[in-house]
Design a protein around this motif. Structure first.
Motif, PDB file in Angstrom:
ATOM      1  N   LEU A   1       0.884  -1.101  -0.219  1.00 52.88           N
ATOM      2  CA  LEU A   1      -0.108   0.074   0.098  1.00 52.88           C
ATOM      3  C   LEU A   1       1.011   1.301  -0.049  1.00 52.88           C
ATOM      4  O   LEU A   1       0.320   2.334   0.446  1.00 52.88           O
ATOM      5  N   ASP A   2       2.144   1.234  -0.630  1.00 55.18           N
ATOM      6  CA  ASP A   2       3.131   2.384  -0.606  1.00 55.18           C
ATOM      7  C   ASP A   2       2.357   3.597  -1.224  1.00 55.18           C
ATOM      8  O   ASP A   2       1.849   3.219  -2.492  1.00 55.18           O
ATOM      9  N   ASP A   3       2.828   4.515  -0.808  1.00 60.98           N
ATOM     10  CA  ASP A   3       2.746   5.751  -1.619  1.00 60.98           C
ATOM     11  C   ASP A   3       1.305   6.132  -2.136  1.00 60.98           C
ATOM     12  O   ASP A   3       0.988   6.412  -3.169  1.00 60.98           O
ATOM     13  N   LEU A   4       0.495   5.813  -1.000  1.00 63.71           N
ATOM     14  CA  LEU A   4      -1.035   5.917  -1.309  1.00 63.71           C
ATOM     15  C   LEU A   4      -1.431   7.350  -0.306  1.00 63.71           C
ATOM     16  O   LEU A   4      -1.241   7.451   0.856  1.00 63.71           O
ATOM     17  N   PRO A   5      -2.204   8.296  -0.935  1.00 60.92           N
ATOM     18  CA  PRO A   5      -2.817   9.545  -0.151  1.00 60.92           C
ATOM     19  C   PRO A   5      -4.053   9.133   0.840  1.00 60.92           C
ATOM     20  O   PRO A   5      -5.013   9.852   0.550  1.00 60.92           O
ATOM     21  N   LEU A   6      -3.987   8.168   1.579  1.00 61.91           N
ATOM     22  CA  LEU A   6      -4.954   7.703   2.259  1.00 61.91           C
ATOM     23  C   LEU A   6      -5.449   8.600   3.475  1.00 61.91           C
ATOM     24  O   LEU A   6      -4.358   9.551   3.994  1.00 61.91           O
ATOM     25  N   THR A   7      -6.614   8.611   3.932  1.00 65.87           N
ATOM     26  CA  THR A   7      -6.954   9.350   5.061  1.00 65.87           C
ATOM     27  C   THR A   7      -6.280   8.648   6.183  1.00 65.87           C
ATOM     28  O   THR A   7      -6.157   7.517   6.317  1.00 65.87           O
ATOM     29  N   PRO A   8      -5.660   9.381   6.895  1.00 69.34           N
ATOM     30  CA  PRO A   8      -4.957   8.731   8.230  1.00 69.34           C
ATOM     31  C   PRO A   8      -5.694   7.304   8.901  1.00 69.34           C
ATOM     32  O   PRO A   8      -6.655   7.708   9.190  1.00 69.34           O
ATOM     33  N   TRP A   9      -4.822   6.434   8.858  1.00 68.69           N
ATOM     34  CA  TRP A   9      -5.592   5.062   9.497  1.00 68.69           C
ATOM     35  C   TRP A   9      -4.538   4.352  10.509  1.00 68.69           C
ATOM     36  O   TRP A   9      -3.349   4.724  10.408  1.00 68.69           O
ATOM     37  N   SER A  10      -4.852   3.602  11.047  1.00 66.35           N
ATOM     38  CA  SER A  10      -4.117   2.750  12.071  1.00 66.35           C
ATOM     39  C   SER A  10      -4.070   1.381  11.716  1.00 66.35           C
ATOM     40  O   SER A  10      -5.145   0.896  10.993  1.00 66.35           O
TER      41      SER A  10
ATOM     42  N   LEU B   1       0.139 -14.090   6.096  1.00 64.58           N
ATOM     43  CA  LEU B   1       0.922 -12.884   5.657  1.00 64.58           C
ATOM     44  C   LEU B   1       2.575 -13.078   5.816  1.00 64.58           C
ATOM     45  O   LEU B   1       3.036 -13.373   6.869  1.00 64.58           O
ATOM     46  N   VAL B   2       3.151 -12.632   4.964  1.00 64.21           N
ATOM     47  CA  VAL B   2       4.620 -12.554   4.720  1.00 64.21           C
ATOM     48  C   VAL B   2       5.090 -11.417   4.471  1.00 64.21           C
ATOM     49  O   VAL B   2       6.328 -11.119   4.950  1.00 64.21           O
ATOM     50  N   TYR B   3       4.734 -10.686   3.463  1.00 64.71           N
ATOM     51  CA  TYR B   3       5.089  -9.337   3.282  1.00 64.71           C
ATOM     52  C   TYR B   3       4.091  -8.195   3.293  1.00 64.71           C
ATOM     53  O   TYR B   3       2.890  -8.377   2.792  1.00 64.71           O
ATOM     54  N   PHE B   4       4.409  -7.416   4.261  1.00 59.85           N
ATOM     55  CA  PHE B   4       3.246  -6.201   4.491  1.00 59.85           C
ATOM     56  C   PHE B   4       4.189  -4.879   4.366  1.00 59.85           C
ATOM     57  O   PHE B   4       5.104  -4.729   5.087  1.00 59.85           O
ATOM     58  N   SER B   5       3.780  -4.063   3.202  1.00 62.54           N
ATOM     59  CA  SER B   5       4.301  -2.860   3.061  1.00 62.54           C
ATOM     60  C   SER B   5       3.285  -1.612   2.775  1.00 62.54           C
ATOM     61  O   SER B   5       2.378  -1.631   2.029  1.00 62.54           O
ATOM     62  N   ALA B   6       3.501  -0.560   3.636  1.00 62.13           N
ATOM     63  CA  ALA B   6       2.727   0.557   3.756  1.00 62.13           C
ATOM     64  C   ALA B   6       3.481   1.867   3.772  1.00 62.13           C
ATOM     65  O   ALA B   6       3.376   2.486   5.140  1.00 62.13           O
ATOM     66  N   ILE B   7       4.690   1.976   3.195  1.00 61.92           N
ATOM     67  CA  ILE B   7       5.453   3.069   3.172  1.00 61.92           C
ATOM     68  C   ILE B   7       4.772   4.515   2.645  1.00 61.92           C
ATOM     69  O   ILE B   7       4.122   4.469   1.652  1.00 61.92           O
ATOM     70  N   ASN B   8       4.715   5.549   3.436  1.00 61.98           N
ATOM     71  CA  ASN B   8       4.286   6.699   3.032  1.00 61.98           C
ATOM     72  C   ASN B   8       2.749   6.509   2.603  1.00 61.98           C
ATOM     73  O   ASN B   8       2.148   6.819   1.500  1.00 61.98           O
ATOM     74  N   ALA B   9       2.194   5.965   3.495  1.00 64.36           N
ATOM     75  CA  ALA B   9       0.463   5.755   3.331  1.00 64.36           C
ATOM     76  C   ALA B   9      -0.277   6.166   4.512  1.00 64.36           C
ATOM     77  O   ALA B   9      -1.466   6.029   4.834  1.00 64.36           O
ATOM     78  N   TYR B  10       0.163   7.176   5.253  1.00 64.54           N
ATOM     79  CA  TYR B  10      -0.479   7.643   6.404  1.00 64.54           C
ATOM     80  C   TYR B  10      -0.785   6.847   7.528  1.00 64.54           C
ATOM     81  O   TYR B  10      -2.245   7.113   8.036  1.00 64.54           O
ATOM     82  N   VAL B  11      -0.210   5.840   7.905  1.00 59.27           N
ATOM     83  CA  VAL B  11      -0.471   4.959   9.107  1.00 59.27           C
ATOM     84  C   VAL B  11       0.271   5.786  10.145  1.00 59.27           C
ATOM     85  O   VAL B  11       1.049   6.551  10.478  1.00 59.27           O
ATOM     86  N   THR B  12      -1.053   5.863  11.383  1.00 62.11           N
ATOM     87  CA  THR B  12      -0.803   6.584  12.512  1.00 62.11           C
ATOM     88  C   THR B  12      -0.836   5.647  13.807  1.00 62.11           C
ATOM     89  O   THR B  12      -1.087   4.473  13.621  1.00 62.11           O
ATOM     90  N   GLY B  13      -0.396   6.250  14.842  1.00 64.17           N
ATOM     91  CA  GLY B  13      -0.446   5.498  16.258  1.00 64.17           C
ATOM     92  C   GLY B  13       0.714   4.413  16.325  1.00 64.17           C
ATOM     93  O   GLY B  13       1.823   4.541  15.986  1.00 64.17           O
ATOM     94  N   LEU B  14       0.154   3.757  17.343  1.00 66.81           N
ATOM     95  CA  LEU B  14       1.510   2.676  17.833  1.00 66.81           C
ATOM     96  C   LEU B  14       1.588   1.645  16.912  1.00 66.81           C
ATOM     97  O   LEU B  14       0.496   1.189  16.331  1.00 66.81           O
TER      98      LEU B  14
ATOM     99  N   LEU C   1       8.236  -6.260   6.931  1.00 69.90           N
ATOM    100  CA  LEU C   1       7.612  -5.306   7.306  1.00 69.90           C
ATOM    101  C   LEU C   1       8.188  -3.737   7.141  1.00 69.90           C
ATOM    102  O   LEU C   1       9.078  -3.585   7.819  1.00 69.90           O
ATOM    103  N   HIS C   2       7.396  -3.115   6.110  1.00 66.41           N
ATOM    104  CA  HIS C   2       7.846  -1.799   5.840  1.00 66.41           C
ATOM    105  C   HIS C   2       6.865  -0.790   6.243  1.00 66.41           C
ATOM    106  O   HIS C   2       5.662  -0.906   5.608  1.00 66.41           O
ATOM    107  N   LEU C   3       7.403   0.088   6.972  1.00 71.32           N
ATOM    108  CA  LEU C   3       6.429   1.168   7.512  1.00 71.32           C
ATOM    109  C   LEU C   3       7.079   2.343   7.538  1.00 71.32           C
ATOM    110  O   LEU C   3       6.513   3.561   8.346  1.00 71.32           O
ATOM    111  N   SER C   4       7.853   2.723   6.873  1.00 74.67           N
ATOM    112  CA  SER C   4       8.741   4.040   6.795  1.00 74.67           C
ATOM    113  C   SER C   4       8.091   5.228   6.254  1.00 74.67           C
ATOM    114  O   SER C   4       6.693   4.976   5.778  1.00 74.67           O
ATOM    115  N   TYR C   5       8.388   6.392   6.768  1.00 73.71           N
ATOM    116  CA  TYR C   5       7.610   7.590   6.216  1.00 73.71           C
ATOM    117  C   TYR C   5       6.128   7.590   6.711  1.00 73.71           C
ATOM    118  O   TYR C   5       5.297   8.048   5.786  1.00 73.71           O
TER     119      TYR C   5
END
Length: 233
Positions: free
Chosen positions: A150-159, A170-183, A197-201
């Motif tokens: 889900l990288d580089d998606l202008p999503l409404t902030p979500w957790s 699940l083996v590969y989960f990537s949401a870089i620069n996807a407006y993920v918030t919280g803990l 697990l990729h959660l940068s930016y």
């Protein structure tokens, strides 16, 4: 005794054969029309722009470019980097035999549709599009999911919510620069198959889950968080 003979009429035979062929074609079309994937794929041609030129309702979707079928059911759609625009129809969630959905690097907008009926879906690549929101419970029903980007998606902030655990493989989960918030939730470190697990930016905050100790993670990206309270621990 006179025996009556009938002359063979080739024209009548031709007409009979022609009508028989029309009947067979009609029956075949009716049988194909019962395929639940047909209606969904035809709906896609109306909601997306720039699809391949042979994506036409009068043709069987199984012969469309970038579509793979097995036993008459759609199992893979690959429109990556194809200049596609428009929005995904909610009907897309009815392709119950789909195992791979690759739509990355296009300009598809709107809400991500619910895919809870797609229990066979293994790969979802949606990065670098214009989707604006992800529904709550998005991962519910995706019991076969192994890879998602889900990288580089202008999503409404979500957790990251507990429903991700529905994807037990699940083996590969990537949401870089996807407006993920919280803990970063503890359950991510407890997923027995999650190696990448990729959660940068994003806007994640500390602390790191204690479950990461002893987890099977081999590749973890958490750099460049945009939140005020940076990740620590």
């Amino acid at each position: 005794m006179m025996v009556e003979t009938r002359n063979y009429n080739p024209y009548a035979a031709f007409v009979f054969f022609f009508l028989f062929c029309l009947l067979v074609i009609d029956l075949c079309c009716q049988c194909r029309g019962e395929n639940p994937d047909d209606t969904t794929m035809y709906e896609l041609t109306r909601s997306l722009y720039g699809v391949p030129s042979n994506w036409k309702p009068q043709l069987d979707p199984c012969i469309w470019d970038d579509v793979i079928c097995s036993r008459g059911r759609v199992i893979a759609i690959n429109l990556a980097q194809s200049g596609i625009a428009g929005c995904l129809s909610l009907a897309h969630g009815n392709l119950t035999s789909l195992t791979s959905l690759q739509l990355e690097f296009n300009n598809i907008c709107g809400h991500l549709p619910r895919l809870s009926k797609l229990s066979s879906l293994q790969k979802i690549y949606l990065q670098a599009n214009a989707f604006d929101s992800i529904p709550s419970g998005f991962f519910i029903g995706l019991s076969s999911l192994q890879e998602i980007s889900l990288d580089d998606l202008p999503l409404t902030p979500w957790s990251l919510s507990q429903d991700i655990t529905s994807a037990t493989g699940l083996v590969y989960f990537s949401a870089i620069n996807a407006y993920v918030t919280g803990l970063i939730p503890d359950f991510l470190g407890s997923l027995s198959s999650l190696h990448i697990l990729h959660l940068s930016y994003n806007q994640l905050t500390s602390p790191l889950p204690s479950t990461f100790v002893g987890s099977v993670l081999t590749n973890l990206f958490l750099d460049h968080q945009q939140s005020r309270d940076k990740i620590s621990g």
